[in-house]
Scaffold this motif. Structure first.
Motif, PDB file in Angstrom:
ATOM      1  N   GLN A  92      33.126  19.851  62.369  1.00 55.38           N
ATOM      2  CA  GLN A  92      34.150  20.621  61.668  1.00 55.38           C
ATOM      3  C   GLN A  92      34.848  19.757  60.617  1.00 55.38           C
ATOM      4  N   LEU A  93      35.218  18.537  60.983  1.00 57.84           N
ATOM      5  CA  LEU A  93      35.889  17.650  60.036  1.00 57.84           C
ATOM      6  C   LEU A  93      34.968  17.292  58.874  1.00 57.84           C
ATOM      7  N   THR A  94      33.714  17.007  59.160  1.00 58.97           N
ATOM      8  CA  THR A  94      32.752  16.670  58.107  1.00 58.97           C
ATOM      9  C   THR A  94      32.605  17.820  57.115  1.00 58.97           C
ATOM     10  N   LEU A  95      32.473  19.032  57.622  1.00 55.85           N
ATOM     11  CA  LEU A  95      32.337  20.191  56.736  1.00 55.85           C
ATOM     12  C   LEU A  95      33.585  20.390  55.886  1.00 55.85           C
ATOM     13  N   GLN A  96      34.749  20.146  56.462  1.00 57.95           N
ATOM     14  CA  GLN A  96      35.982  20.288  55.699  1.00 57.95           C
ATOM     15  C   GLN A  96      36.076  19.223  54.600  1.00 57.95           C
ATOM     16  N   MET A  97      35.568  18.028  54.877  1.00 58.24           N
ATOM     17  CA  MET A  97      35.606  16.956  53.876  1.00 58.24           C
ATOM     18  C   MET A  97      34.561  17.156  52.780  1.00 58.24           C
ATOM     19  N   LEU A  98      33.473  17.858  53.097  1.00 60.23           N
ATOM     20  CA  LEU A  98      32.403  18.072  52.123  1.00 60.23           C
ATOM     21  C   LEU A  98      32.584  19.338  51.285  1.00 60.23           C
ATOM     22  N   THR A  99      33.696  20.025  51.451  1.00 57.19           N
ATOM     23  CA  THR A  99      33.968  21.224  50.668  1.00 57.19           C
ATOM     24  C   THR A  99      34.041  20.846  49.188  1.00 57.19           C
ATOM     25  N   TYR A 100      33.268  21.533  48.360  1.00 62.48           N
ATOM     26  CA  TYR A 100      33.167  21.185  46.946  1.00 62.48           C
ATOM     27  C   TYR A 100      34.464  21.442  46.185  1.00 62.48           C
ATOM     28  N   ASP A 101      35.078  22.578  46.427  1.00 59.64           N
ATOM     29  CA  ASP A 101      36.295  22.964  45.713  1.00 59.64           C
ATOM     30  C   ASP A 101      37.463  22.103  46.206  1.00 59.64           C
ATOM     31  N   PRO A 102      38.039  21.263  45.348  1.00 65.92           N
ATOM     32  CA  PRO A 102      39.115  20.379  45.795  1.00 65.92           C
ATOM     33  C   PRO A 102      40.355  21.119  46.280  1.00 65.92           C
ATOM     34  N   ASP A 103      40.561  22.348  45.817  1.00 65.40           N
ATOM     35  CA  ASP A 103      41.702  23.129  46.287  1.00 65.40           C
ATOM     36  C   ASP A 103      41.510  23.603  47.722  1.00 65.40           C
ATOM     37  N   ARG A 104      40.262  23.702  48.159  1.00 65.05           N
ATOM     38  CA  ARG A 104      39.951  24.143  49.530  1.00 65.05           C
ATOM     39  C   ARG A 104      39.593  22.973  50.447  1.00 65.05           C
ATOM     40  N   CYS A 162      23.070  17.631  63.708  1.00 64.47           N
ATOM     41  CA  CYS A 162      23.050  18.101  65.099  1.00 64.47           C
ATOM     42  C   CYS A 162      23.557  17.064  66.106  1.00 64.47           C
ATOM     43  N   ASN A 163      23.651  15.810  65.726  1.00 66.40           N
ATOM     44  CA  ASN A 163      24.120  14.785  66.660  1.00 66.40           C
ATOM     45  C   ASN A 163      25.644  14.653  66.679  1.00 66.40           C
ATOM     46  N   LEU A 164      26.329  15.381  65.818  1.00 64.93           N
ATOM     47  CA  LEU A 164      27.784  15.295  65.775  1.00 64.93           C
ATOM     48  C   LEU A 164      28.416  16.180  66.836  1.00 64.93           C
ATOM     49  N   THR A 165      29.569  15.761  67.318  1.00 60.82           N
ATOM     50  CA  THR A 165      30.339  16.606  68.226  1.00 60.82           C
ATOM     51  C   THR A 165      30.904  17.778  67.414  1.00 60.82           C
ATOM     52  N   PRO A 166      31.314  18.848  68.072  1.00 61.53           N
ATOM     53  CA  PRO A 166      31.897  19.969  67.326  1.00 61.53           C
ATOM     54  C   PRO A 166      33.099  19.551  66.465  1.00 61.53           C
ATOM     55  N   ASP A 167      33.955  18.694  66.992  1.00 61.84           N
ATOM     56  CA  ASP A 167      35.109  18.237  66.208  1.00 61.84           C
ATOM     57  C   ASP A 167      34.667  17.421  64.998  1.00 61.84           C
ATOM     58  N   ALA A 168      33.667  16.562  65.173  1.00 60.61           N
ATOM     59  CA  ALA A 168      33.159  15.748  64.061  1.00 60.61           C
ATOM     60  C   ALA A 168      32.497  16.632  63.010  1.00 60.61           C
ATOM     61  N   THR A 215      45.825  15.669  56.363  1.00 60.42           N
ATOM     62  CA  THR A 215      45.434  16.701  57.325  1.00 60.42           C
ATOM     63  C   THR A 215      44.217  16.251  58.127  1.00 60.42           C
ATOM     64  N   ALA A 216      43.296  15.550  57.489  1.00 62.73           N
ATOM     65  CA  ALA A 216      42.105  15.064  58.193  1.00 62.73           C
ATOM     66  C   ALA A 216      42.494  14.132  59.326  1.00 62.73           C
ATOM     67  N   LEU A 217      43.499  13.304  59.111  1.00 61.33           N
ATOM     68  CA  LEU A 217      43.927  12.376  60.157  1.00 61.33           C
ATOM     69  C   LEU A 217      44.541  13.082  61.353  1.00 61.33           C
ATOM     70  N   GLU A 218      44.935  14.331  61.169  1.00 63.34           N
ATOM     71  CA  GLU A 218      45.494  15.117  62.273  1.00 63.34           C
ATOM     72  C   GLU A 218      44.405  15.903  63.011  1.00 63.34           C
ATOM     73  N   SER A 219      43.169  15.740  62.607  1.00 63.56           N
ATOM     74  CA  SER A 219      42.043  16.468  63.189  1.00 63.56           C
ATOM     75  C   SER A 219      41.868  16.141  64.674  1.00 63.56           C
ATOM     76  N   PRO A 220      41.450  17.120  65.464  1.00 69.43           N
ATOM     77  CA  PRO A 220      41.154  16.856  66.877  1.00 69.43           C
ATOM     78  C   PRO A 220      40.099  15.761  67.062  1.00 69.43           C
ATOM     79  N   TYR A 221      39.257  15.557  66.053  1.00 64.61           N
ATOM     80  CA  TYR A 221      38.223  14.512  66.156  1.00 64.61           C
ATOM     81  C   TYR A 221      38.853  13.155  66.464  1.00 64.61           C
ATOM     82  N   PHE A 222      39.948  12.844  65.789  1.00 60.24           N
ATOM     83  CA  PHE A 222      40.584  11.542  65.986  1.00 60.24           C
ATOM     84  C   PHE A 222      41.370  11.473  67.289  1.00 60.24           C
TER      85      PHE A 222
END
Length: 71
Positions: free
Chosen positions: A29-41, A21-27, A47-54
């Motif tokens: 979203q990026l965290t959830l995308q990085m924690l996706t179990y399926d490596p194909d997804r 809950c302490n993360l910004t919406p951009d942070a 792509t992560a470096l192009e995230s709005p978070y950065f």
């Protein structure tokens, strides 16, 4: 392997937005995308470096080094 199991326990998914809950919406979203179990997804590093978070972080304050006059 005697301890090998073909099945793994199943757990209910957690609401990551509540856990992180302490993360910004951009942070979040990026965290959830990085924690996706399926490596194909999962998000790629490129792509992560192009995230709005950065791009939403303020630029660091650059303080020029202090020049000490020679005696």
């Amino acid at each position: 392997m005697p301890d090998h199991k073909k099945t793994f326990p199943q757990w209910k998914s957690q609401n990551m937005a509540q856990l992180l809950c302490n993360l910004t919406p951009d942070a979040l979203q990026l965290t959830l995308q990085m924690l996706t179990y399926d490596p194909d997804r999962r998000i790629t590093a490129r792509t992560a470096l192009e995230s709005p978070y950065f791009h939403s972080m303020p630029s660091p304050l650059v303080i020029p080094p202090t020049v000490t006059p020679l005696k």
